[in-house]
Scaffold this motif. Structure first.
Motif, PDB file in Angstrom:
ATOM      1  N   LYS A  71     -18.178   5.690   3.725  1.00  0.00           N
ATOM      2  CA  LYS A  71     -17.369   6.402   4.697  1.00  0.00           C
ATOM      3  C   LYS A  71     -15.928   5.963   4.532  1.00  0.00           C
ATOM      4  CE  LYS A  71     -19.719   7.789   8.500  1.00  0.00           C
ATOM      5  NZ  LYS A  71     -20.255   7.760   9.831  1.00  0.00           N
ATOM      6  N   ASP A  73     -11.578   7.201   5.255  1.00  0.00           N
ATOM      7  CA  ASP A  73     -10.679   7.526   6.356  1.00  0.00           C
ATOM      8  C   ASP A  73     -11.169   8.742   7.116  1.00  0.00           C
ATOM      9  OD1 ASP A  73      -9.100   5.442   5.535  1.00  0.00           O
ATOM     10  OD2 ASP A  73      -7.752   6.708   4.351  1.00  0.00           O
ATOM     11  N   HIS A  74     -11.013   8.697   8.418  1.00  0.00           N
ATOM     12  CA  HIS A  74     -11.364   9.814   9.295  1.00  0.00           C
ATOM     13  C   HIS A  74     -12.841  10.192   9.216  1.00  0.00           C
ATOM     14  CE1 HIS A  74      -7.062  10.060   9.730  1.00  0.00           C
ATOM     15  NE2 HIS A  74      -6.921  10.286   8.429  1.00  0.00           N
ATOM     16  N   GLY A  75     -13.705   9.243   8.825  1.00  0.00           N
ATOM     17  CA  GLY A  75     -15.134   9.488   8.785  1.00  0.00           C
ATOM     18  C   GLY A  75     -15.619  10.332   7.632  1.00  0.00           C
ATOM     19  N   MET A  76     -14.737  10.657   6.697  1.00  0.00           N
ATOM     20  CA  MET A  76     -15.125  11.469   5.543  1.00  0.00           C
ATOM     21  C   MET A  76     -15.871  10.607   4.530  1.00  0.00           C
ATOM     22  SD  MET A  76     -14.053  14.502   6.185  1.00  0.00           S
ATOM     23  CE  MET A  76     -14.152  15.275   4.605  1.00  0.00           C
TER      24      MET A  76
END
Length: 144
Positions: A71, A73-76
């Motif tokens: 995972k 940045d930003h959960g991507m």
């Protein structure tokens, strides 16, 4: 009574012998779209001494690369190749969807769901392990 004590002692000592490094639970997911990579998954169990997984090969594919999904940045989710994987003594390293896995490029056209194919694991110690992997289709559930 001495015989019973001897049997118990032998059983206890044999349970204390260092385990060998081994691989099991191997399976391969075919690509959803022809020409795209498939993936291989397995569990690698460390032996008495630490080791390192340095390569994976699959004779039914043109190329195999170890990757890890993580995972970002930003959960991507992102995926990156890895050079090697540490295998601590007595520990298990699992290659599974969403984590460590092996990308299989140019899987041969004769490989079909239901087949069993070899996946070869090469360790820094020089050991080579062969795991028999069950092949599943792109939309099929993972084998038990």
């Amino acid at each position: 009574m001495r015989i019973f004590a001897g049997i118990v002692a032998v059983a206890f000592l044999s349970a204390c012998q260092p385990a060998e490094t081994k691989a099991d639970g191997a399976w391969v997911r075919l690509p959803a779209v022809a020409g795209r990579p498939g993936a291989a998954y397995f569990s690698l169990h460390g032996g008495a001494k630490p080791d390192t997984l340095v390569a994976v090969s699959a004779p039914f594919a043109l190329r195999a690369e170890m990757h890890e999904s993580m995972k970002g940045d930003h959960g991507m989710m992102s995926m990156a190749p890895v050079k090697d994987i540490a295998l601590p003594a007595g520990e298990t390293v699992t290659f599974a969807p969403g984590g460590k896995h092996v990308m299989l490029f140019s899987v041969g056209p004769n490989v079909k769901a239901g087949d069993t194919v070899p996946v070869i694991l090469s360790l820094a110690s020089g050991a080579r392990l062969e795991a028999s992997a069950k092949v599943v289709g792109a939309g099929d559930p993972a084998p038990d």
